[in-house]
Design an enzyme around this catalytic site. Structure first.
Site, PDB file in Angstrom:
ATOM      1  CD  GLU A  98       4.254  -9.128 -14.376  1.00 35.23           C
ATOM      2  OE1 GLU A  98       4.082  -9.064 -13.161  1.00 35.23           O
ATOM      3  OE2 GLU A  98       5.368  -8.990 -14.896  1.00 35.23           O
ATOM      4  CE  LYS A 113       8.102  -7.949 -17.211  1.00 33.00           C
ATOM      5  NZ  LYS A 113       8.118  -8.701 -15.961  1.00 33.00           N
ATOM      6  NE  ARG A 156       4.271   1.785  -1.470  1.00 31.25           N
ATOM      7  CZ  ARG A 156       5.474   1.427  -1.061  1.00 31.25           C
ATOM      8  NH1 ARG A 156       6.533   1.743  -1.768  1.00 31.25           N
ATOM      9  NH2 ARG A 156       5.626   0.767   0.067  1.00 31.25           N
ATOM     10  CD  GLU A 173      10.559 -11.509 -16.777  1.00 30.69           C
ATOM     11  OE1 GLU A 173      10.302 -12.269 -15.832  1.00 30.69           O
ATOM     12  OE2 GLU A 173      10.304 -10.291 -16.745  1.00 30.69           O
ATOM     13  CD1 TRP A 206      -2.334  -4.916  -4.620  1.00 26.61           C
ATOM     14  CD2 TRP A 206      -1.889  -6.072  -2.771  1.00 26.61           C
ATOM     15  NE1 TRP A 206      -2.119  -6.220  -4.982  1.00 26.61           N
ATOM     16  CE2 TRP A 206      -1.844  -6.948  -3.878  1.00 26.61           C
ATOM     17  CE3 TRP A 206      -1.644  -6.600  -1.502  1.00 26.61           C
ATOM     18  CZ2 TRP A 206      -1.556  -8.317  -3.744  1.00 26.61           C
ATOM     19  CZ3 TRP A 206      -1.360  -7.948  -1.361  1.00 26.61           C
ATOM     20  CH2 TRP A 206      -1.313  -8.793  -2.480  1.00 26.61           C
ATOM     21  CG  HIS A 241       8.895 -35.121 -21.255  1.00 26.76           C
ATOM     22  ND1 HIS A 241       9.153 -36.465 -21.356  1.00 26.76           N
ATOM     23  CD2 HIS A 241       9.995 -34.486 -21.750  1.00 26.76           C
ATOM     24  CE1 HIS A 241      10.366 -36.651 -21.853  1.00 26.76           C
ATOM     25  NE2 HIS A 241      10.896 -35.457 -22.112  1.00 26.76           N
ATOM     26  CB  CYS A 292      -0.865   0.023   1.247  1.00 29.10           C
ATOM     27  SG  CYS A 292      -1.888  -1.443   1.418  1.00 29.10           S
ATOM     28  CG  ASN A 315       2.730  -0.797   3.243  1.00 30.92           C
ATOM     29  OD1 ASN A 315       2.107  -1.746   2.769  1.00 30.92           O
ATOM     30  ND2 ASN A 315       3.970  -0.516   2.893  1.00 30.92           N
ATOM     31  N   GLY A 316       1.274  -3.060   5.426  1.00 31.44           N
ATOM     32  CA  GLY A 316       1.824  -4.252   6.059  1.00 31.44           C
ATOM     33  C   GLY A 316       0.708  -5.189   6.459  1.00 31.44           C
ATOM     34  CE  LYS A 331       8.353  -1.736  -9.870  1.00 35.01           C
ATOM     35  NZ  LYS A 331       8.515  -2.529 -11.081  1.00 35.01           N
TER      36      LYS A 331
END
Ligand code: F6R
Length: 618
Positions: free
Chosen positions: A498, A495, A27, A491, A74, A514, A2, A100-101, A613
């Site tokens: 997300e 991307k 954030r 990666e 968030w 496989h 947050c 925040n936390g 982020k």
């Protein structure tokens, strides 16, 4: 996770808080709120579900008040809603808090506080863990403590990592802040007759570059004239601000449509900045200044473990490859969140390298302390944020110098981390006598071509856009790579997931037969990363197997590779380079492929749903 802001001074607080929150929206962006106190202690609170623009419409209704706090959320406890948006207020309405936390013991605290609440005919107003904090403070105030001591006592009762900002109606010219553990940091900004508070520098830069980072356990008492910090039982002190060397332009989007696009295009410069002074050619030396370990310690390293999460984990996987290939030292990678709960066998001759662009990712910090508590292993962290928690906990740091990364999807810090890992491999190989001076020089000269490889990759943006426009409706992608391109395939898939919300899997091409091959048909596109290199023929076989199932293939290979071009449906040619440097030539293309599919789908690229982020919660 947050974002927190605070202001106290002579100006109207609400617009300043709102502008600060705009810089922290990366954030968290599912709801937001602001609380402002006027000189007489009259309180106004504005909260809205959704993005900040939903709050903006009502901003003009906020009365003028010269002290306040704000928050962009968030969600962790309770869904995004106005009811769960911060600030949260004590039942009697005197104490107002943003956090925040995570308060890990909030259930116990709620159970403890509930009888008192019920006795006064009140009940909880939200589903959040946060709401226990103003209530705990109010209890301590009722016991006769000053606000500062009440805040310290309340924060001392929380388990977990938390940053808190608060205002108290009986002290209208003051804001308070507390930091407990690592919760993404909290910074005090110094102005002329005004003071600021924020979770991150971009929210402060328009007002000041004079700052103080609160440390674990600090309680800050801030008024328009300055800040007093108390730590433990020691007397309060007025901390000396430090100057940050950051240009507000670095945190502006400029002419780019998205921060992500801006940051993708900043990569050549970011890479050059990461490498600057760290690839000395004569006499040859990699990382001459950052590795503070002795030469003897470097010579004694028998194994390297590279850890990280998400994109940083993919950088770690590539780093493992380089450390084995360039330095000839046994190397592994691990997901930090898994590693920290295992009992691997490490010792003083294992170098543990953590990769974390933010330096605040809780899983990675947990892994760093796991190593510190159990083994006497040397630790190096690779991060973009100087002074971040990772730099405080590790024995040595390589700070990337990529500049602030605002887009939620990591791009320039990924290539910056790659450069740092490559340099580390060179330094270790040289220190252990496996690379001669001439070989080291050659490796470093290769690395110096990386910014131009990336630059040339960026010129493929239109080509990536035209290819991806044809797959706007695709619901799945399989991304294949081998060797050093396998982590890049992962990666690329990350991307896509997300920012485009497309299901994508990154696979080692040899693994495809496989299982995943069962998925393939003419509606399942496959992206193949296939530059010429030692495993090229094997990649070609995998592509043939895909073609035989009629799945459309987009291949990213060496420019001018007619054989590959002929075999696949869509070909994107990157500048050919040596087998160890393909992560630099391919990275901009995999980022642009994901960017353009998200763009074609009309998605919110800089603020993808459910993400934040800096991940400071478990
Ligand atoms: C992906 C992304 C995340 C981060 C991960 C680790 O684009 O940004 O997967 O890579 O959350 O973050 P740091 O590097 O800050 O430890």
């Amino acid at each position: 996770m947050c974002g927190i802001v605070g202001y106290v001074g002579r100006q109207s607080a609400a617009p300043i808080l709102f502008e600060g929150l705009q810089h922290l929206e990366y954030r968290g962006y599912d709801s937001a709120g602001i609380a402002v106190l006027d000189r007489d202690g009259a309180l106004a609170v504005l909260k809205r579900e959704g993005k900040l623009r939903d709050l903006e419409a009502s901003l003009t209704e906020m009365p003028r008040g010269s002290a306040g706090i704000g928050h962009t959320r968030w969600a962790t406890h309770g869904p995004p809603s106005e009811r769960n948006a911060h600030p949260h207020t004590s039942a009697a309405g005197e104490v107002i808090v943003v956090q925040n936390g995570i308060v890990e013991n909030y259930r116990e605290l709620r159970a403890e506080l509930e009888p008192g609440l019920a006795a006064s005919g009140r009940s909880w107003q939200s589903d959040t863990d946060t709401e226990v904090i103003p209530e705990l403070i109010a209890r301590a105030l009722a016991d006769g403590l000053s606000f500062r001591d009440a805040l310290a006592q309340a924060v001392g009762r929380l388990r977990g990592a938390n940053a808190v900002a608060a205002v108290y109606r009986r002290e209208p010219g003051r804001i308070y802040a507390a930091r407990q553990g690592s919760a993404g940091g909290i910074i005090v900004g110094f102005g002329e007759d005004e003071m600021f508070l924020a979770s991150d520098l971009p929210a402060l830069l328009r007002h000041t570059t004079s700052v103080y980072h609160l440390e674990d356990g600090d309680i800050a008492e801030i008024d328009a004239d300055g800040v007093l910090v108390s730590r433990g039982g020691a007397p309060s002190f007025a901390p000396q601000p430090t100057q940050v060397n950051l240009d507000p332009v670095a945190v502006a989007r400029g002419p780019y449509r998205h921060f992500m696009l801006k940051e993708i295009h900043e990569q050549p410069r970011a890479l050059s900045d990461t490498i600057r002074g760290r690839a000395r050619l004569s006499p040859p030396r990699a990382l001459p200044a950052d590795l503070t370990f002795s030469e003897l310690a470097l010579r004694n390293i028998e194994r390297v473990l590279v850890i990280g999460m998400g994109t940083s984990l993919h950088a770690a996987m590539i780093g493992r490859w380089w450390i084995e290939q360039i330095a000839g030292i046994p190397a592994d990678f691990d997901n930090a969140s898994e590693f920290r709960f295992r009992a691997p066998l490490l010792g003083p001759s294992t170098l543990v390298v953590s990769v974390t662009q933010s330096g605040e990712t809780i899983d990675t910090l947990g892994a760093i302390s796991h190593v510190r508590e159990r083994w006497d292993a040397p630790q190096l962290t690779i991060t973009n944020v100087e002074g971040s928690e990772a730099t405080r906990q590790a024995d040595a740091s390589i700070v990337l110098r990529c500049g602030p990364e605002i887009g939620v999807a990591s791009t320039k810090t990924f290539v910056g981390s790659l450069a740092a890992l490559y340099l580390l491999a060179c330094r270790l190989g040289h220190a252990q006598g496996r690379l001669s001076d001439a070989e080291l020089s050659g490796r470093l000269e290769d690395l110096l071509t990386a910014p131009s490889l990336v630059e040339r990759g960026l010129q493929l943006s239109d080509r990536c856009a035209s290819v991806m426009r044809q797959f706007t409706a695709a619901s799945n992608f399989l991304v294949l790579g081998r060797g050093i391109e396998y982590p890049l395939a992962m990666e690329a898939a990350l991307k896509c997931k997300e920012i485009s919300y497309v299901h994508a899997e990154g696979y080692a091409a040899g693994e495809m037969k496989h299982g995943p091959i069962a998925l393939l048909d003419d509606g399942f596109p496959v992206i193949a990363l296939a530059p010429r290199g030692p495993l090229f023929d094997k990649m070609m076989s995998a592509i043939q197997q895909v073609r035989a199932r009629a799945a459309p293939v987009i291949a990213v290979g060496d420019a001018g590779d007619a054989e590959l071009d002929e075999l696949v449906d869509h070909f994107i040619g990157v500048p050919p380079t040596s087998a160890l440097l393909t992560p630099f030539s391919l990275s901009p293309v995999i980022q642009l492929l994901a960017y353009h599919i998200a763009l074609a789908r009309g998605l919110d690229i800089d603020q993808p749903r459910n993400l934040a982020k800096t991940v400071t919660v478990e």
